[in-house]
Write a protein that holds these residues in place. Structure first.
Motif, PDB file in Angstrom:
ATOM      1  N   LEU A 153       0.694  -1.498   0.056  1.00  0.00           N
ATOM      2  CA  LEU A 153       0.100   0.044   0.178  1.00  0.00           C
ATOM      3  C   LEU A 153       0.982   1.327  -0.048  1.00  0.00           C
ATOM      4  CD1 LEU A 153      -2.417  -0.889   2.770  1.00  0.00           C
ATOM      5  CD2 LEU A 153      -2.814  -1.368   0.315  1.00  0.00           C
ATOM      6  N   ARG A 154       0.253   2.334  -0.523  1.00  0.00           N
ATOM      7  CA  ARG A 154       0.881   3.752  -0.369  1.00  0.00           C
ATOM      8  C   ARG A 154      -0.041   4.671   0.201  1.00  0.00           C
ATOM      9  NH1 ARG A 154       5.691   4.990  -2.487  1.00  0.00           N
ATOM     10  NH2 ARG A 154       5.960   3.272  -3.725  1.00  0.00           N
ATOM     11  N   PRO A 155       0.188   5.628   0.744  1.00  0.00           N
ATOM     12  CA  PRO A 155      -0.367   6.721   1.349  1.00  0.00           C
ATOM     13  C   PRO A 155      -1.257   7.595   0.366  1.00  0.00           C
ATOM     14  CG  PRO A 155       1.425   6.753   2.645  1.00  0.00           C
ATOM     15  CD  PRO A 155       1.815   5.893   1.407  1.00  0.00           C
ATOM     16  N   THR A 156      -2.444   7.837   0.599  1.00  0.00           N
ATOM     17  CA  THR A 156      -3.300   8.581  -0.486  1.00  0.00           C
ATOM     18  C   THR A 156      -4.327   9.166   0.372  1.00  0.00           C
ATOM     19  OG1 THR A 156      -4.212   9.135  -2.418  1.00  0.00           O
ATOM     20  CG2 THR A 156      -4.713   7.224  -1.560  1.00  0.00           C
ATOM     21  N   ASP A 157      -5.259   9.969  -0.288  1.00  0.00           N
ATOM     22  CA  ASP A 157      -6.473  10.711   0.203  1.00  0.00           C
ATOM     23  C   ASP A 157      -7.598  10.619  -0.421  1.00  0.00           C
ATOM     24  OD1 ASP A 157      -6.438  12.910  -1.377  1.00  0.00           O
ATOM     25  OD2 ASP A 157      -4.881  13.984  -0.055  1.00  0.00           O
ATOM     26  N   TYR A 158      -8.704  11.168   0.187  1.00  0.00           N
ATOM     27  CA  TYR A 158     -10.008  10.981  -0.556  1.00  0.00           C
ATOM     28  C   TYR A 158      -9.976  11.781  -1.873  1.00  0.00           C
ATOM     29  CZ  TYR A 158     -15.289  10.672  -1.113  1.00  0.00           C
ATOM     30  OH  TYR A 158     -16.559  10.346  -1.450  1.00  0.00           O
ATOM     31  N   PHE A 159      -9.641  12.981  -1.675  1.00  0.00           N
ATOM     32  CA  PHE A 159      -9.905  13.910  -2.973  1.00  0.00           C
ATOM     33  C   PHE A 159      -9.115  13.272  -4.029  1.00  0.00           C
ATOM     34  CE2 PHE A 159     -10.743  17.942  -0.292  1.00  0.00           C
ATOM     35  CZ  PHE A 159     -11.965  17.442  -0.389  1.00  0.00           C
ATOM     36  N   THR A 160      -7.811  12.544  -3.903  1.00  0.00           N
ATOM     37  CA  THR A 160      -7.100  12.009  -5.039  1.00  0.00           C
ATOM     38  C   THR A 160      -7.834  10.544  -5.437  1.00  0.00           C
ATOM     39  OG1 THR A 160      -4.883  12.484  -3.756  1.00  0.00           O
ATOM     40  CG2 THR A 160      -4.989  10.833  -5.492  1.00  0.00           C
ATOM     41  N   PHE A 161      -8.522  10.135  -4.550  1.00  0.00           N
ATOM     42  CA  PHE A 161      -9.428   8.869  -4.843  1.00  0.00           C
ATOM     43  C   PHE A 161     -10.517   9.473  -5.867  1.00  0.00           C
ATOM     44  CE2 PHE A 161     -13.697   7.027  -3.767  1.00  0.00           C
ATOM     45  CZ  PHE A 161     -13.516   6.052  -4.529  1.00  0.00           C
ATOM     46  N   LEU A 162     -11.318  10.612  -5.552  1.00  0.00           N
ATOM     47  CA  LEU A 162     -12.184  10.771  -6.462  1.00  0.00           C
ATOM     48  C   LEU A 162     -11.812  11.272  -7.702  1.00  0.00           C
ATOM     49  CD1 LEU A 162     -14.269  13.232  -3.681  1.00  0.00           C
ATOM     50  CD2 LEU A 162     -14.945  10.969  -4.842  1.00  0.00           C
ATOM     51  N   ALA A 163     -10.521  12.054  -7.926  1.00  0.00           N
ATOM     52  CA  ALA A 163      -9.830  12.643  -9.188  1.00  0.00           C
ATOM     53  C   ALA A 163      -9.477  11.243  -9.986  1.00  0.00           C
ATOM     54  CB  ALA A 163      -8.588  13.270  -8.871  1.00  0.00           C
ATOM     55  N   ALA A 164      -8.968  10.249  -9.325  1.00  0.00           N
ATOM     56  CA  ALA A 164      -8.767   8.989 -10.046  1.00  0.00           C
ATOM     57  C   ALA A 164      -9.733   8.066 -10.523  1.00  0.00           C
ATOM     58  CB  ALA A 164      -7.764   8.081  -9.091  1.00  0.00           C
ATOM     59  N   GLN A 165     -11.063   8.457  -9.646  1.00  0.00           N
ATOM     60  CA  GLN A 165     -12.155   7.491 -10.381  1.00  0.00           C
ATOM     61  C   GLN A 165     -12.956   8.200 -11.548  1.00  0.00           C
ATOM     62  OE1 GLN A 165     -14.258   4.821  -8.579  1.00  0.00           O
ATOM     63  NE2 GLN A 165     -12.159   4.732  -8.376  1.00  0.00           N
ATOM     64  N   GLN A 166     -12.245   9.182 -12.195  1.00  0.00           N
ATOM     65  CA  GLN A 166     -12.789   9.894 -13.485  1.00  0.00           C
ATOM     66  C   GLN A 166     -11.999   8.984 -14.475  1.00  0.00           C
ATOM     67  OE1 GLN A 166     -13.405  14.387 -13.071  1.00  0.00           O
ATOM     68  NE2 GLN A 166     -12.286  14.002 -11.374  1.00  0.00           N
ATOM     69  N   LEU A 167     -12.048   7.616 -14.673  1.00  0.00           N
ATOM     70  CA  LEU A 167     -11.328   7.126 -15.428  1.00  0.00           C
ATOM     71  C   LEU A 167     -11.652   7.397 -16.960  1.00  0.00           C
ATOM     72  CD1 LEU A 167     -11.379   3.712 -13.545  1.00  0.00           C
ATOM     73  CD2 LEU A 167      -9.427   5.007 -14.224  1.00  0.00           C
ATOM     74  N   ASP A 168     -12.768   7.867 -17.234  1.00  0.00           N
ATOM     75  CA  ASP A 168     -13.034   8.172 -18.591  1.00  0.00           C
ATOM     76  C   ASP A 168     -13.091   9.571 -19.075  1.00  0.00           C
ATOM     77  OD1 ASP A 168     -13.345   5.318 -19.363  1.00  0.00           O
ATOM     78  OD2 ASP A 168     -15.020   5.227 -18.023  1.00  0.00           O
ATOM     79  N   ARG A 169     -12.809  10.318 -18.198  1.00  0.00           N
ATOM     80  CA  ARG A 169     -12.558  11.806 -18.355  1.00  0.00           C
ATOM     81  C   ARG A 169     -11.495  12.064 -19.357  1.00  0.00           C
ATOM     82  NH1 ARG A 169     -12.188  16.747 -14.242  1.00  0.00           N
ATOM     83  NH2 ARG A 169     -11.842  18.369 -15.653  1.00  0.00           N
ATOM     84  N   ARG A 170     -11.755  12.992 -20.397  1.00  0.00           N
ATOM     85  CA  ARG A 170     -10.653  13.195 -21.500  1.00  0.00           C
ATOM     86  C   ARG A 170      -9.484  14.330 -20.981  1.00  0.00           C
ATOM     87  NH1 ARG A 170     -11.632  10.056 -25.732  1.00  0.00           N
ATOM     88  NH2 ARG A 170     -13.667   9.305 -26.173  1.00  0.00           N
ATOM     89  N   PHE A 171      -8.341  13.816 -21.425  1.00  0.00           N
ATOM     90  CA  PHE A 171      -7.525  14.911 -21.263  1.00  0.00           C
ATOM     91  C   PHE A 171      -7.322  15.856 -22.484  1.00  0.00           C
ATOM     92  CE2 PHE A 171      -5.360  11.140 -19.132  1.00  0.00           C
ATOM     93  CZ  PHE A 171      -5.325  11.449 -17.835  1.00  0.00           C
TER      94      PHE A 171
END
Length: 372
Positions: A153-171
């Motif tokens: 495991l590696r430390p992270t936080d909830y807002f990073t989780f929410l950002a990472a859940q946008q797997l289909d958002r376009r760059f």
């Protein structure tokens, strides 16, 4: 007499030699298995790519008749529980770092939550410390083929989780995190910043053989309104790593039992059945089975009616007879067929297998499916 004594000495020496050689052989086998652990699971996932698109598929997600899920059972088949001492958790130094464009998404989320809270539109969302999954490595012990699971495991936080859940958002270039960072031929290959969730899911069965099934509240941020496991508890760094120790998955499960169902450890038995990955959302889970010692379904209802810490997370709780046919019909009911949290059906299936046996479960499921 001298001959007997001489034979005894020779026998003793030979015994020591053979014992030493056998011990060295078992250690060599064990180390070879452990050295392969990092690639033991992943090598299976590459089989599809190596054999071509039309060849055998090494991995498939859990399904049951018309019910299709994105839950990939990585380790565990329900038959045999995974011993607590066979699970090794390591917390790596250094927090997860998002790529620059996704870091901007995280900043957007933080700014929006701050604005909404200041405007009184909703309660402020706490950016709680949590864990990302760097890797899950699986191996077998040399002699008895028991599971050995290494979770990094590696430390992270909830807002990073929410950002990472946008797997289909376009760059800006039109690609997405899913397309840029994930390999569809290897479901276990993913950067830690896309796997910022690990939870314990528990199938709870009462003393009078009722399976507890919950429906998530419309007020929760993710999976609102979906039918789910009896208990679902995510790893939280500030709670589960007291004294800077690595989290204990069984302790996380027991915390969930207490917070969501008001149950104490002496009131049930708890067994770890599997490690599962939701490949669509990149969320990891440990599947547990808990059997209440004395508390019946009615007793649990009364207990929860007197107060439970996280009652707001559920809008409904059903009690289903813990028989394969009843649970299968409940899973496949048209009103909830497409309203399941991705990993819940696989959890209930493995719990049935653990209690009733694979052959019995598959025969009963087949009978239900024939009548659909």
């Amino acid at each position: 007499m001298e001959i007997d004594l001489g034979n005894g000495i020779v026998g003793a020496i030979l015994g020591v030699v053979f014992a030493t050689l056998f011990q060295q052989w078992t250690q060599d086998v064990w180390f070879r298995v452990r050295r392969r652990s990092a690639g033991a699971v992943r090598s299976l996932a590459y089989r599809r790519q190596q054999q071509g698109a039309g060849g055998p598929v090494a991995w498939s997600t859990f399904s049951l008749g018309p019910l299709r899920t994105s839950a990939l059972i990585v380790e565990g088949d329900g038959d045999r529980a995974i011993a607590p001492e066979s699970v090794h958790v390591q917390v790596l130094e250094g927090e997860v770092r998002l790529p620059e464009e996704m870091a901007d998404w995280r900043a957007e989320i933080e700014a929006e939550e701050r604005r909404a809270a200041e405007a009184g539109e909703r309660a402020p969302v706490w950016n709680g410390p949590r864990y990302a999954v760097e890797a899950v490595d699986v191996s077998r012990t040399a002699l008895d083929e028991q599971s050995e699971v290494h979770l990094r495991l590696r430390p992270t936080d909830y807002f990073t989780f929410l950002a990472a859940q946008q797997l289909d958002r376009r760059f800006a270039d039109g690609t997405t995190p899913r397309g840029r960072h994930l390999d569809p031929s290897d479901p276990l290959a993913a950067p830690a910043f896309l796997q910022c969730s690990f939870g314990a899911n528990i199938a709870v069965v009462t003393a009078d053989d009722l399976l507890v099934v919950t429906r998530r509240s419309d007020r929760v941020r993710t999976g609102s309104g979906f039918w789910n496991s009896s208990v679902n508890e995510g790893l939280a760094r500030h709670i589960d790593s007291a004294g800077r120790n690595a989290p204990d998955l069984h302790a996380v499960a027991r915390r969930g039992m207490r917070e969501e169902l008001a149950l104490e450890p002496h009131e049930y038995g708890l067994e770890l059945l599997a490690f599962v990955l939701d490949v669509d959302r990149r969320q990891w889970a440990a599947h547990f089975y808990a059997r209440l010692n004395e508390l019946t379904g009615e007793g649990l209802r009364e207990r929860m009616g007197r107060g439970v810490a996280d009652r707001w997370e559920h809008q409904a709780i059903e009690y289903v007879p813990f028989r394969t046919a009843d649970v299968t019909r409940f899973l496949l009911d048209p009103e909830r067929l497409h309203r399941w949290a991705p990993v819940a059906p696989s959890l209930f299936h493995l719990a049935l297998v653990h209690v009733h046996g694979r052959g019995s479960v598959e025969r009963a499921q087949a009978q239900v499916l024939r009548r659909l």
